[in-house]
Design a protein around this motif. Structure first.
Motif, PDB file in Angstrom:
ATOM      1  N   PRO A  71       5.877 -54.366  45.670  1.00 32.60           N
ATOM      2  CA  PRO A  71       7.340 -54.349  45.664  1.00 32.60           C
ATOM      3  C   PRO A  71       7.891 -55.105  46.865  1.00 32.60           C
ATOM      4  N   ASP A  72       9.136 -55.536  46.765  1.00 31.11           N
ATOM      5  CA  ASP A  72       9.772 -56.314  47.833  1.00 31.11           C
ATOM      6  C   ASP A  72      10.312 -55.380  48.920  1.00 31.11           C
ATOM      7  N   GLY A  73      10.004 -55.683  50.164  1.00 26.45           N
ATOM      8  CA  GLY A  73      10.637 -54.922  51.242  1.00 26.45           C
ATOM      9  C   GLY A  73       9.698 -54.568  52.377  1.00 26.45           C
ATOM     10  N   GLU A  74      10.264 -54.540  53.574  1.00 27.40           N
ATOM     11  CA  GLU A  74       9.518 -54.192  54.792  1.00 27.40           C
ATOM     12  C   GLU A  74       8.864 -52.805  54.665  1.00 27.40           C
ATOM     13  N   GLU A  75       9.504 -51.902  53.926  1.00 31.25           N
ATOM     14  CA  GLU A  75       8.975 -50.530  53.838  1.00 31.25           C
ATOM     15  C   GLU A  75       7.641 -50.471  53.096  1.00 31.25           C
ATOM     16  N   PHE A  76       7.277 -51.592  52.424  1.00 30.08           N
ATOM     17  CA  PHE A  76       5.997 -51.604  51.711  1.00 30.08           C
ATOM     18  C   PHE A  76       4.885 -52.262  52.531  1.00 30.08           C
ATOM     19  N   LYS A  77       5.208 -52.659  53.758  1.00 33.31           N
ATOM     20  CA  LYS A  77       4.182 -53.216  54.648  1.00 33.31           C
ATOM     21  C   LYS A  77       3.515 -52.053  55.364  1.00 33.31           C
ATOM     22  N   ASN A  78       2.734 -51.280  54.609  1.00 37.16           N
ATOM     23  CA  ASN A  78       2.144 -50.084  55.212  1.00 37.16           C
ATOM     24  C   ASN A  78       0.696 -49.887  54.737  1.00 37.16           C
ATOM     25  N   GLY A 105       7.381 -64.069  52.183  1.00 38.06           N
ATOM     26  CA  GLY A 105       7.919 -64.089  53.539  1.00 38.06           C
ATOM     27  C   GLY A 105       6.949 -63.426  54.506  1.00 38.06           C
ATOM     28  N   GLY A 106       7.455 -63.095  55.675  1.00 38.62           N
ATOM     29  CA  GLY A 106       6.609 -62.511  56.711  1.00 38.62           C
ATOM     30  C   GLY A 106       5.997 -61.179  56.329  1.00 38.62           C
ATOM     31  N   VAL A 107       6.680 -60.434  55.493  1.00 43.73           N
ATOM     32  CA  VAL A 107       6.143 -59.132  55.079  1.00 43.73           C
ATOM     33  C   VAL A 107       4.846 -59.326  54.297  1.00 43.73           C
ATOM     34  N   PRO A 129       3.883 -69.684  53.025  1.00 45.49           N
ATOM     35  CA  PRO A 129       5.105 -68.990  53.433  1.00 45.49           C
ATOM     36  C   PRO A 129       6.324 -69.468  52.652  1.00 45.49           C
ATOM     37  N   THR A 130       7.165 -68.534  52.249  1.00 43.26           N
ATOM     38  CA  THR A 130       8.306 -68.876  51.393  1.00 43.26           C
ATOM     39  C   THR A 130       9.656 -68.631  52.059  1.00 43.26           C
ATOM     40  N   SER A 131       9.679 -67.917  53.188  1.00 45.70           N
ATOM     41  CA  SER A 131      10.950 -67.738  53.911  1.00 45.70           C
ATOM     42  C   SER A 131      10.940 -68.656  55.130  1.00 45.70           C
ATOM     43  N   LEU A 132      12.114 -68.941  55.668  1.00 46.69           N
ATOM     44  CA  LEU A 132      12.158 -69.792  56.866  1.00 46.69           C
ATOM     45  C   LEU A 132      11.425 -69.116  58.017  1.00 46.69           C
ATOM     46  N   GLY A 142      -1.834 -66.092  63.642  1.00 48.81           N
ATOM     47  CA  GLY A 142      -2.882 -65.129  63.305  1.00 48.81           C
ATOM     48  C   GLY A 142      -2.587 -63.658  63.497  1.00 48.81           C
ATOM     49  N   LYS A 143      -1.353 -63.304  63.797  1.00 49.97           N
ATOM     50  CA  LYS A 143      -1.076 -61.860  63.878  1.00 49.97           C
ATOM     51  C   LYS A 143      -0.871 -61.330  62.463  1.00 49.97           C
ATOM     52  N   VAL A 144      -1.680 -60.367  62.087  1.00 45.52           N
ATOM     53  CA  VAL A 144      -1.527 -59.716  60.781  1.00 45.52           C
ATOM     54  C   VAL A 144      -1.455 -58.215  61.019  1.00 45.52           C
ATOM     55  N   CYS A 169      11.021 -76.907  49.948  1.00 46.82           N
ATOM     56  CA  CYS A 169      11.831 -76.773  48.718  1.00 46.82           C
ATOM     57  C   CYS A 169      12.006 -75.307  48.322  1.00 46.82           C
ATOM     58  N   LEU A 170      11.042 -74.480  48.721  1.00 48.05           N
ATOM     59  CA  LEU A 170      11.119 -73.063  48.371  1.00 48.05           C
ATOM     60  C   LEU A 170      12.301 -72.372  49.059  1.00 48.05           C
ATOM     61  N   LEU A 171      12.745 -72.987  50.144  1.00 51.33           N
ATOM     62  CA  LEU A 171      13.832 -72.351  50.906  1.00 51.33           C
ATOM     63  C   LEU A 171      15.167 -72.429  50.169  1.00 51.33           C
ATOM     64  N   ARG A 172      15.222 -73.267  49.116  1.00 51.50           N
ATOM     65  CA  ARG A 172      16.477 -73.377  48.358  1.00 51.50           C
ATOM     66  C   ARG A 172      16.898 -72.050  47.755  1.00 51.50           C
ATOM     67  N   THR A 173      15.932 -71.229  47.383  1.00 48.79           N
ATOM     68  CA  THR A 173      16.280 -69.959  46.731  1.00 48.79           C
ATOM     69  C   THR A 173      16.413 -68.802  47.727  1.00 48.79           C
ATOM     70  N   LEU A 174      16.193 -69.105  48.996  1.00 49.89           N
ATOM     71  CA  LEU A 174      16.257 -68.037  50.008  1.00 49.89           C
ATOM     72  C   LEU A 174      17.713 -67.630  50.249  1.00 49.89           C
TER      73      LEU A 174
HETATM   74  N1  LIG Z   1       2.731 -62.192  62.161  1.00 47.64           N
HETATM   75  C1  LIG Z   1       3.657 -62.639  62.975  1.00 47.64           C
HETATM   76  O1  LIG Z   1       3.376 -63.348  63.938  1.00 47.64           O
HETATM   77  C2  LIG Z   1       5.089 -62.305  62.699  1.00 47.64           C
HETATM   78  C3  LIG Z   1       6.111 -62.956  63.397  1.00 47.64           C
HETATM   79  C4  LIG Z   1       7.425 -62.660  63.078  1.00 47.64           C
HETATM   80  C5  LIG Z   1       7.695 -61.720  62.088  1.00 47.64           C
HETATM   81  N2  LIG Z   1       6.680 -61.099  61.445  1.00 47.64           N
HETATM   82  C6  LIG Z   1       6.950 -60.125  60.371  1.00 47.64           C
HETATM   83  O2  LIG Z   1       7.614 -60.814  59.321  1.00 47.64           O
HETATM   84  C7  LIG Z   1       8.396 -59.883  58.590  1.00 47.64           C
HETATM   85  C8  LIG Z   1       9.735 -60.498  58.291  1.00 47.64           C
HETATM   86  O3  LIG Z   1       9.544 -61.658  57.510  1.00 47.64           O
HETATM   87  P1  LIG Z   1      10.736 -62.275  56.638  1.00 47.64           P
HETATM   88  O4  LIG Z   1      11.930 -62.391  57.476  1.00 47.64           O
HETATM   89  O5  LIG Z   1      10.205 -63.460  55.952  1.00 47.64           O
HETATM   90  O6  LIG Z   1      11.066 -61.105  55.615  1.00 47.64           O
HETATM   91  P2  LIG Z   1      10.587 -60.839  54.111  1.00 47.64           P
HETATM   92  O7  LIG Z   1       9.180 -61.180  53.929  1.00 47.64           O
HETATM   93  O8  LIG Z   1      11.025 -59.466  53.775  1.00 47.64           O
HETATM   94  O9  LIG Z   1      11.469 -61.883  53.289  1.00 47.64           O
HETATM   95  C9  LIG Z   1      12.872 -61.743  53.302  1.00 47.64           C
HETATM   96  C10 LIG Z   1      13.439 -61.602  51.889  1.00 47.64           C
HETATM   97  O10 LIG Z   1      13.480 -62.873  51.259  1.00 47.64           O
HETATM   98  C11 LIG Z   1      12.778 -62.854  50.036  1.00 47.64           C
HETATM   99  N3  LIG Z   1      12.211 -64.190  49.863  1.00 47.64           N
HETATM  100  C12 LIG Z   1      11.205 -64.745  50.573  1.00 47.64           C
HETATM  101  N4  LIG Z   1      11.046 -66.017  50.224  1.00 47.64           N
HETATM  102  C13 LIG Z   1      11.971 -66.282  49.283  1.00 47.64           C
HETATM  103  C14 LIG Z   1      12.330 -67.451  48.538  1.00 47.64           C
HETATM  104  N5  LIG Z   1      11.720 -68.620  48.750  1.00 47.64           N
HETATM  105  N6  LIG Z   1      13.335 -67.340  47.646  1.00 47.64           N
HETATM  106  C15 LIG Z   1      13.996 -66.169  47.470  1.00 47.64           C
HETATM  107  N7  LIG Z   1      13.720 -65.055  48.144  1.00 47.64           N
HETATM  108  C16 LIG Z   1      12.714 -65.113  49.045  1.00 47.64           C
HETATM  109  C17 LIG Z   1      11.788 -61.738  50.189  1.00 47.64           C
HETATM  110  O11 LIG Z   1      11.359 -61.250  48.943  1.00 47.64           O
HETATM  111  C18 LIG Z   1      12.615 -60.718  50.975  1.00 47.64           C
HETATM  112  O12 LIG Z   1      13.466 -60.017  50.113  1.00 47.64           O
HETATM  113  C19 LIG Z   1       8.446 -58.613  59.417  1.00 47.64           C
HETATM  114  O13 LIG Z   1       7.605 -57.660  58.819  1.00 47.64           O
HETATM  115  C20 LIG Z   1       7.893 -59.033  60.766  1.00 47.64           C
HETATM  116  O14 LIG Z   1       7.236 -57.985  61.425  1.00 47.64           O
HETATM  117  C21 LIG Z   1       5.388 -61.378  61.725  1.00 47.64           C
END
Ligand SMILES: NC(=O)c1ccc[n+]([C@@H]2O[C@H](COP(=O)([O-])OP(=O)(O)OC[C@H]3O[C@@H](n4cnc5c(N)ncnc54)[C@H](O)[C@@H]3O)[C@@H](O)[C@H]2O)c1
Ligand SMILES: [Zn+2]
Length: 356
Positions: A71-78, A105-107, A129-132, A142-144, A169-174
């Motif tokens: 599922p989508d969301g930080e609360e599922f990173k557990n 994204g980062g989650v 990676p799909t989020s900015l 490498g932090k996981v 290009c994936l960032l268009r839907t963000l």
């Molecule tokens: N490992 C590291 O070094 C490091 C560094 C910074 C942050 N983080 C972690 O990253 C997480 C935050 O990452 P985030 O900001 O990417 O949040 P996220 O992964 O929750 O993504 C943000 C939202 O955007 C959506 N999304 C992502 N890509 C999309 C796309 N291309 N189109 C449409 N929707 C999209 C996701 O489903 C989510 O709803 C936190 O858990 C944080 O702890 C880790």
């Protein structure tokens, strides 16, 4: 397609950045000699958007991926979700060369990376990676890990990927809010490491905000280079990597104090960066121009710059940060753009109060 290498001896890896590079992920995997079976870990938002593209690209080079969706969301990173993923990996007949692709994204990057680091004592990890934020920050270094109910990112590892594929290009839907949150980290890189890049941002912000391809590629590539350089000097976060925490002392405290809901991480960091720069100015480390220019860029992005709560409210959360170190609160302070120093602040709440 741009290539940035993270040079960590036998753990070195390439980051490929560009427009429409995701369809080439299969070809980019070829040199690694992965086995014919692997896993794609993604979430319910990203799976329908980009899942099929990754599956077919890898299939074309003989790698059959099983898609596992969380599922989508930080609360599922557990740990519970990680446990469910282990159970689902078990019957797939994976071997030590079976890749785990983290698409999200980062989650997802942190969660899938943690699973890759631990399942069978480590499977090859590929970040898509799909989020900015994920393209400029979380997929590099490498932090996981996963969160505990009491504390974020408390269980994890340093586990470098073998390959990162960042398709702008994936960032268009963000959603805009998420794009702006990622920009906070980009601004951070300009301040901590690269004055020319900060100036480029000042000039090109309109193109960046319109997500013009060339501007976004340059921005992601430069950010990756800066983070890679820091990580190369301090892979395990024992020294200089602390500069990446610019704006994060106050930022983390704000997130914790406001229950991780009111502010995005980027918004909290934006406020924290302005506070840290103004404290630096107050201490005579830099002139007033730096916090002013920083604040202006942040405002133009549409991110907040003022503390939404009185500084006193942050005492407990900042104290927590202190407990994690040697009983001191460390700030990354600015001397100039591209020139920062890490120093303990004896009375951080007092310093914040003096700003208002
Ligand atoms: N490992 C590291 O070094 C490091 C560094 C910074 C942050 N983080 C972690 O990253 C997480 C935050 O990452 P985030 O900001 O990417 O949040 P996220 O992964 O929750 O993504 C943000 C939202 O955007 C959506 N999304 C992502 N890509 C999309 C796309 N291309 N189109 C449409 N929707 C999209 C996701 O489903 C989510 O709803 C936190 O858990 C944080 O702890 C880790
Ligand atoms: Zn951050």
């Amino acid at each position: 397609m741009e290539k940035v290498t993270v040079s960590l001896r036998d753990r070195s890896y390439p980051i490929y950045i560009g427009a429409d590079v995701l369809p080439a992920i299969g070809e980019l995997c070829r040199p690694f000699g992965f086995s014919g079976r692997g896993v794609l870990i993604t979430n319910s938002v990203v799976a329908p958007l980009y899942g099929p593209l990754v599956l077919s690209s890898l299939e074309a080079v003989g790698i059959a991926l099983t898609l596992l969706e969380v599922p989508d969301g930080e609360e599922f990173k557990n740990l519970q979700v990680a446990g469910t993923l282990y159970e689902r990996l078990l019957p797939l007949g994976l071997d030590r060369r079976s890749p785990i692709v983290a698409l999200g994204g980062g989650v997802i990057g942190d969660l899938a990376g943690f699973v890759a680091a631990t399942f069978m004592r480590g499977l090859p990890l590929i970040h898509a990676p799909t989020s900015l934020l994920a393209q400029v920050d979380s997929s590099i270094g490498g932090k996981v890990g996963v969160n505990l109910p009491q504390a974020k990112n408390m269980v994890g590892a340093f586990y470098q990927p073998q390959l990162v594929v960042s398709d702008v290009c994936l960032l268009r839907t963000l959603p805009p809010k998420e794009f702006h949150a990622g920009l906070a980290e980009v601004v951070k890189y300009g301040v901590i490491a690269d004055k020319a890049f900060f100036e480029w941002l000042e000039t090109h912000l309109p193109s960046v905000l319109e997500r013009k391809e060339d501007a976004v590629i340059h921005m992601v590539e430069t950010s990756c280079r800066i983070k890679a350089a820091v990580v190369e000097r301090d892979e395990r976060d024992e020294g200089v990597r602390a500069v990446l925490n610019f704006g994060h002392t106050v930022g983390h405290a704000l997130e914790a104090t406001t229950g991780y809901r009111q502010l995005t991480h980027g918004e909290a960091v934006a406020i924290g960066m302005v506070a840290a720069a103004r404290i630096s100015c107050q201490m005579g480390l830099c002139g007033e121009e730096l916090p002013q220019r920083l604040q202006h860029v942040i405002e133009r992005i549409g991110l907040p710059t003022a503390l939404p709560v009185p500084p006193e409210n942050l005492i407990e959360a900042i104290g927590y940060d202190k407990k994690l170190r040697d009983n001191l609160t460390y700030f990354v302070l600015t001397k100039d753009f591209g020139d920062v120093t890490v120093a303990p602040i004896l009375d951080p709440i007092g310093a914040l109060q003096n700003l208002s």
